[in-house]
Design a protein around this motif. Structure first.
Motif, PDB file in Angstrom:
ATOM      1  N   PRO A  12       0.767  -1.244   0.000  1.00 58.16           N
ATOM      2  CA  PRO A  12       0.000   0.000   0.000  1.00 58.16           C
ATOM      3  C   PRO A  12       0.807   1.308   0.000  1.00 58.16           C
ATOM      4  CG  PRO A  12       0.193  -0.799   2.224  1.00 58.16           C
ATOM      5  CD  PRO A  12       0.937  -1.790   1.343  1.00 58.16           C
ATOM      6  N   ARG A  13       2.147   1.230   0.031  1.00 57.75           N
ATOM      7  CA  ARG A  13       2.937   2.445   0.270  1.00 57.75           C
ATOM      8  C   ARG A  13       3.429   3.172  -0.971  1.00 57.75           C
ATOM      9  NH1 ARG A  13       7.887   1.014   2.984  1.00 57.75           N
ATOM     10  NH2 ARG A  13       7.781  -0.828   1.682  1.00 57.75           N
ATOM     11  N   ALA A  14       3.477   2.509  -2.098  1.00 59.80           N
ATOM     12  CA  ALA A  14       4.120   3.079  -3.284  1.00 59.80           C
ATOM     13  C   ALA A  14       3.408   4.320  -3.800  1.00 59.80           C
ATOM     14  CB  ALA A  14       4.187   2.028  -4.388  1.00 59.80           C
ATOM     15  N   ALA A  15       4.214   5.260  -4.263  1.00 66.99           N
ATOM     16  CA  ALA A  15       3.685   6.483  -4.873  1.00 66.99           C
ATOM     17  C   ALA A  15       3.980   6.529  -6.373  1.00 66.99           C
ATOM     18  CB  ALA A  15       4.297   7.705  -4.190  1.00 66.99           C
ATOM     19  N   ASN A  16       4.739   5.543  -6.877  1.00 71.44           N
ATOM     20  CA  ASN A  16       5.056   5.493  -8.304  1.00 71.44           C
ATOM     21  C   ASN A  16       5.391   4.057  -8.700  1.00 71.44           C
ATOM     22  OD1 ASN A  16       7.965   5.039  -7.869  1.00 71.44           O
ATOM     23  ND2 ASN A  16       7.988   7.165  -7.180  1.00 71.44           N
ATOM     24  N   THR A  17       5.561   3.841  -9.978  1.00 69.30           N
ATOM     25  CA  THR A  17       5.803   2.493 -10.496  1.00 69.30           C
ATOM     26  C   THR A  17       7.075   1.880  -9.926  1.00 69.30           C
ATOM     27  OG1 THR A  17       4.654   3.079 -12.538  1.00 69.30           O
ATOM     28  CG2 THR A  17       6.076   1.139 -12.618  1.00 69.30           C
ATOM     29  N   GLY A  18       8.148   2.660  -9.887  1.00 70.23           N
ATOM     30  CA  GLY A  18       9.411   2.129  -9.358  1.00 70.23           C
ATOM     31  C   GLY A  18       9.285   1.689  -7.910  1.00 70.23           C
ATOM     32  N   GLU A  22       9.741  -2.097  -6.282  1.00 68.97           N
ATOM     33  CA  GLU A  22      10.684  -2.339  -5.183  1.00 68.97           C
ATOM     34  C   GLU A  22       9.980  -2.828  -3.921  1.00 68.97           C
ATOM     35  OE1 GLU A  22      13.139   1.053  -4.438  1.00 68.97           O
ATOM     36  OE2 GLU A  22      13.979   1.023  -6.468  1.00 68.97           O
ATOM     37  N   PHE A  23       8.894  -2.165  -3.534  1.00 65.65           N
ATOM     38  CA  PHE A  23       8.187  -2.534  -2.308  1.00 65.65           C
ATOM     39  C   PHE A  23       7.544  -3.912  -2.431  1.00 65.65           C
ATOM     40  CE2 PHE A  23       7.296   2.234  -1.212  1.00 65.65           C
ATOM     41  CZ  PHE A  23       8.652   2.436  -0.987  1.00 65.65           C
ATOM     42  N   THR A  24       7.044  -4.247  -3.607  1.00 64.28           N
ATOM     43  CA  THR A  24       6.457  -5.571  -3.819  1.00 64.28           C
ATOM     44  C   THR A  24       7.536  -6.643  -3.744  1.00 64.28           C
ATOM     45  OG1 THR A  24       4.632  -4.687  -5.135  1.00 64.28           O
ATOM     46  CG2 THR A  24       5.168  -7.017  -5.446  1.00 64.28           C
ATOM     47  N   ARG A  25       8.685  -6.384  -4.365  1.00 66.62           N
ATOM     48  CA  ARG A  25       9.814  -7.324  -4.295  1.00 66.62           C
ATOM     49  C   ARG A  25      10.192  -7.567  -2.835  1.00 66.62           C
ATOM     50  NH1 ARG A  25      14.431  -4.459  -6.542  1.00 66.62           N
ATOM     51  NH2 ARG A  25      14.432  -3.629  -4.435  1.00 66.62           N
TER      52      ARG A  25
END
Length: 146
Positions: A12-18, A22-25
């Motif tokens: 739930p934390r990402a603000a962009n694709t990158g 990274e957070f999913t990994r």
């Protein structure tokens, strides 16, 4: 869609694709889940940039991109604003080159006809989603070297 809730992990934390990549990994690694391939689901016009971002951020996985199968007309109708769609496509086209220059994504070749279409759209004023260039930096997509 039939997937048990206890089998779904949410990032739930990402603000962009990158960050999302990274957070999913990191989330999967924290749960001890090894990954050899990923499918990135995005808007139709974002697939190429999402692929390039994933190749830079998670190079060891095989990447497949997907989106809802829509024609351009169907996509414009779903958004309800043709100008907005054109500006999103122009902005993403710019980002394909710009993000590679910044190290956020792997470089990709931008075909000449795509660059010419981009230039025509920018000249026609479809600039609402462009990244504003730094002084002296090129504004149009260039030829990336692999």
């Amino acid at each position: 869609m039939g997937v048990p809730a206890d089998r779904i992990l949410v990032e739930p934390r990402a603000a962009n694709t990158g960050q999302n990549i990274e957070f999913t990994r990191d989330l999967l690694a924290a749960h001890g889940i090894g990954v050899s391939s990923v499918t990135l689901v995005s808007r139709p016009y974002q697939q190429r940039r999402a692929y390039a971002t994933c190749r830079r951020r998670w190079p060891e996985v095989e990447v497949t991109c997907a989106s809802e199968p829509l024609s351009l007309t169907e996509y414009v109708d779903s958004v309800g604003d043709a100008r907005r769609v054109a500006e999103m496509i122009v902005g993403d086209t710019q980002r394909i080159t710009r993000y590679a220059e910044l190290g956020f994504a792997v470089p990709q070749e931008v075909p000449d006809d795509v660059r010419r279409a981009y230039d025509r759209l920018v000249e026609a004023g479809y600039t609402g989603r462009l990244i504003r260039p730094r002084p002296g930096a090129p504004q149009r997509p260039g030829r990336a070297v692999r």
